[in-house]
Scaffold this active site. Structure first.
Site, PDB file in Angstrom:
ATOM      1  N   GLU A  51      -8.938  -3.694   2.749  1.00  0.00           N
ATOM      2  CA  GLU A  51      -7.722  -4.223   2.127  1.00  0.00           C
ATOM      3  C   GLU A  51      -6.896  -4.888   3.221  1.00  0.00           C
ATOM      4  OE1 GLU A  51      -6.252  -2.712  -1.656  1.00  0.00           O
ATOM      5  OE2 GLU A  51      -4.721  -1.805  -0.378  1.00  0.00           O
ATOM      6  N   SER A  73       0.855  -1.194   0.000  1.00  0.00           N
ATOM      7  CA  SER A  73       0.000   0.000   0.000  1.00  0.00           C
ATOM      8  C   SER A  73       0.887   1.237   0.000  1.00  0.00           C
ATOM      9  CB  SER A  73      -0.858   0.065   1.266  1.00  0.00           C
ATOM     10  OG  SER A  73      -1.546  -1.129   1.463  1.00  0.00           O
TER      11      SER A  73
HETATM   12  P1  FAD Z   1       7.450 -14.248   1.360  1.00  0.00           P
HETATM   13  O1  FAD Z   1       8.870 -14.636   1.148  1.00  0.00           O
HETATM   14  O2  FAD Z   1       6.583 -14.144   0.146  1.00  0.00           O
HETATM   15  O3  FAD Z   1       6.842 -15.186   2.426  1.00  0.00           O
HETATM   16  C1  FAD Z   1       5.459 -15.203   2.639  1.00  0.00           C
HETATM   17  C2  FAD Z   1       5.048 -16.632   2.770  1.00  0.00           C
HETATM   18  O4  FAD Z   1       5.650 -17.169   3.929  1.00  0.00           O
HETATM   19  C3  FAD Z   1       3.563 -16.789   2.983  1.00  0.00           C
HETATM   20  O5  FAD Z   1       2.877 -16.840   1.759  1.00  0.00           O
HETATM   21  C4  FAD Z   1       3.491 -18.069   3.737  1.00  0.00           C
HETATM   22  O6  FAD Z   1       3.541 -19.157   2.858  1.00  0.00           O
HETATM   23  C5  FAD Z   1       4.782 -18.085   4.539  1.00  0.00           C
HETATM   24  N1  FAD Z   1       4.549 -17.647   5.921  1.00  0.00           N
HETATM   25  C6  FAD Z   1       4.298 -16.417   6.342  1.00  0.00           C
HETATM   26  N2  FAD Z   1       4.161 -16.375   7.661  1.00  0.00           N
HETATM   27  C7  FAD Z   1       4.350 -17.639   8.073  1.00  0.00           C
HETATM   28  C8  FAD Z   1       4.314 -18.251   9.325  1.00  0.00           C
HETATM   29  N3  FAD Z   1       4.079 -17.542  10.444  1.00  0.00           N
HETATM   30  N4  FAD Z   1       4.533 -19.580   9.392  1.00  0.00           N
HETATM   31  C9  FAD Z   1       4.761 -20.290   8.275  1.00  0.00           C
HETATM   32  N5  FAD Z   1       4.802 -19.759   7.060  1.00  0.00           N
HETATM   33  C10 FAD Z   1       4.591 -18.461   6.957  1.00  0.00           C
HETATM   34  N6  FAD Z   1       3.064  -5.482   3.612  1.00  0.00           N
HETATM   35  C11 FAD Z   1       3.647  -4.456   4.252  1.00  0.00           C
HETATM   36  O7  FAD Z   1       4.627  -4.653   4.993  1.00  0.00           O
HETATM   37  N7  FAD Z   1       3.213  -3.169   4.085  1.00  0.00           N
HETATM   38  C12 FAD Z   1       2.167  -2.868   3.271  1.00  0.00           C
HETATM   39  O8  FAD Z   1       1.784  -1.702   3.150  1.00  0.00           O
HETATM   40  C13 FAD Z   1       1.527  -3.949   2.571  1.00  0.00           C
HETATM   41  N8  FAD Z   1       0.510  -3.704   1.743  1.00  0.00           N
HETATM   42  C14 FAD Z   1      -0.091  -4.745   1.081  1.00  0.00           C
HETATM   43  C15 FAD Z   1      -1.160  -4.443   0.232  1.00  0.00           C
HETATM   44  C16 FAD Z   1      -1.784  -5.474  -0.441  1.00  0.00           C
HETATM   45  C17 FAD Z   1      -2.952  -5.146  -1.363  1.00  0.00           C
HETATM   46  C18 FAD Z   1      -1.342  -6.808  -0.261  1.00  0.00           C
HETATM   47  C19 FAD Z   1      -2.018  -7.938  -0.991  1.00  0.00           C
HETATM   48  C20 FAD Z   1      -0.278  -7.087   0.554  1.00  0.00           C
HETATM   49  C21 FAD Z   1       0.370  -6.069   1.249  1.00  0.00           C
HETATM   50  N9  FAD Z   1       1.464  -6.317   2.075  1.00  0.00           N
HETATM   51  C22 FAD Z   1       2.046  -5.266   2.755  1.00  0.00           C
HETATM   52  C23 FAD Z   1       2.044  -7.681   2.217  1.00  0.00           C
HETATM   53  C24 FAD Z   1       3.175  -7.867   1.183  1.00  0.00           C
HETATM   54  O9  FAD Z   1       2.630  -7.907  -0.121  1.00  0.00           O
HETATM   55  C25 FAD Z   1       3.951  -9.170   1.370  1.00  0.00           C
HETATM   56  O10 FAD Z   1       3.041 -10.235   1.382  1.00  0.00           O
HETATM   57  C26 FAD Z   1       4.778  -9.219   2.628  1.00  0.00           C
HETATM   58  O11 FAD Z   1       5.734  -8.167   2.637  1.00  0.00           O
HETATM   59  C27 FAD Z   1       5.543 -10.563   2.729  1.00  0.00           C
HETATM   60  O12 FAD Z   1       6.266 -10.732   1.565  1.00  0.00           O
HETATM   61  P2  FAD Z   1       7.692 -11.423   1.605  1.00  0.00           P
HETATM   62  O13 FAD Z   1       8.197 -11.530   0.203  1.00  0.00           O
HETATM   63  O14 FAD Z   1       8.579 -10.741   2.570  1.00  0.00           O
HETATM   64  O15 FAD Z   1       7.367 -12.847   2.176  1.00  0.00           O
END
Ligand code: FAD
Ligand code: A2P
Length: 363
Positions: free
Chosen positions: A361, A143
């Protein structure tokens, strides 16, 4: 008495205006009744629903109210992303806070076309590197936390509020790919950006609308943009949109040190006490009435009367952003709060949604 065929036809034709008249009266009656039953929870028909883009929004746009249809979407797609440059990346947390949450700003000035956006939209980030299969990483959405004018009011930057995802698995700490990439990135580095996307979280145009905001953690990002648009002095001068309604933020954070943008919000409260209310739920420092962790839904219940008075006003919009897990809790609280007013939340919520006044959202 015998009638000729032509008399019957003429007599029948003479009844047509009467039938039309009766039909019209019945229709009017039905329309009036529909109007009565939905009046307190229908969309604000005075709203011209406008969000100006940077290009079409010079310094004063008070009278120009473009529609939501003009909101920019997908200017940059995953196959050909915009390459933005990091200008700032700093922690939003105070000493003693849990985890890691950063405010990160990207320069958009080299974009052709310029990546323009409005408050309430999101952008996509493609993390550098490859996944375990040697493929490019997938996009993650964030966001937007800045107004369309950017934090420096020049209209050529975008800011995010990012929490680093970290969790334990099989005794190991796993770092989220994109959130860790973003929290570690340094000014000057280049980042692949897509979007903007999303029309769910746009602000109403009416300067006298009311805005209730329910945020947990980084769910504050769009609300920070709304509140800057409403109450930041330079923003108000720049956007020609003088917010005159009531804005009420419910913010959930685990500790006081985790409150995001708290000083800004406190300053708005001081300057606009009649327009801005700020209610915090600090889950690990405060208890709810049952002795459990204080969540925003507990605060919603505490203020249910005032909240529902606002919601009954057709100019009130409600925004929910942050943890997906808060949705059932909020629903439960709204159900109880509505019940106390003799209302049925499961009927009201779809009405609010249909009227474009219930915005969610969560992730
Ligand atoms: P990834 O490497 O993609 O890991 C996530 C995956 O890890 C998950 O899908 C799940 O499979 C696994 N996982 C997660 N938690 C656990 C757990 N406790 N135990 C086991 N497995 C787990 N994020 C923000 O920080 N700020 C924002 O403003 C924001 N806005 C968003 C707006 C929208 C519309 C959406 C859809 C998401 C938003 N997000 C926001 C979330 C962001 O998109 C990511 O999903 C988040 O940062 C995690 O991504 P990553 O690549 O670090 O994690
Ligand atoms: P807690 O973690 O103490 O249970 P952050 O993203 O900075 O961790 O903040 C999220 C906030 O939302 C925390 O205060 C967290 O509380 C709270 N929270 C967690 N689960 C829920 C839920 N189901 N409903 C509402 N708030 C929640």
């Amino acid at each position: 008495m015998a009638y000729s065929e032509s008399t019957v036809v003429i007599g029948g034709l003479a009844h047509i205006p009467i039938v039309i008249g009766v039909f019209w009266l019945v229709q009017q009656n039905i329309l009036n009744r529909q109007g009565k039953t939905t009046s307190s929870f229908t969309a604000n028909t005075n709203s011209t629903s406008s969000i100006p883009t940077q290009k079409s929004a010079p310094k004063t746009t008070t009278t120009s109210k473009p529609s939501h249809q003009n909101v920019p979407v997908n200017t940059y797609k995953p196959k050909d992303p915009f390459i933005g440059k990091v200008t700032e990346n700093y922690s939003l947390l105070k000493e003693g806070a849990i985890g890691r949450v950063n405010h990160i700003t990207f320069d958009l000035s080299s974009g052709n076309p310029l990546l323009q956006y409005v408050e309430g939209q999101s952008i996509g980030i493609i993390p550098a590197g490859e996944d375990a299969k040697g493929k490019p990483h997938k996009i993650r959405l964030y966001s937007i936390a800045s107004t369309r004018h950017g934090d420096n009011y020049k209209g050529k930057t975008v800011s995010l509020c990012v929490r680093q995802l970290q969790y334990e698995k099989d005794g190991q700490t796993i770092d989220g790919v994109c959130s860790t990439y973003l929290c570690n990135i340094s000014p000057g580095e280049k980042v692949k950006i897509t979007g903007p996307v999303g029309k769910e979280m746009l602000l109403p145009d009416d300067e006298d609308s009311n805005v209730i905001m329910l945020a947990t953690g980084t769910g504050i990002a769009p609300m920070r943009a709304y509140l800057r648009r409403m109450f930041d002095q330079k923003e108000r001068q720049k956007n020609g949109w003088e917010f005159k309604g009531k804005a009420w933020l419910f913010m959930g954070a685990p500790k006081t040190a985790n409150l995001l943008y708290d000083e800004d919000f406190e300053a708005y409260k001081k300057q606009y006490p009649d327009n801005f209310r700020y209610t915090k739920a600090i889950s690990r420092e405060q208890n709810n009435s049952k002795g459990g962790r204080m969540y925003i839904q507990d605060r919603v219940l505490e203020h249910s009367d005032e909240l529902f008075e606002l919601i009954e006003n057709p100019k009130t919009h409600i925004y929910l952003c942050g943890l997906k897990g808060m949705e059932p809790g909020i629903d439960e609280a709204m159900t109880a709060a509505a019940q106390a007013k003799g209302l049925n939340w499961s009927e009201l919520r779809p009405q609010l949604k249909k009227a474009g006044r219930w915005h969610v959202e969560t992730y």
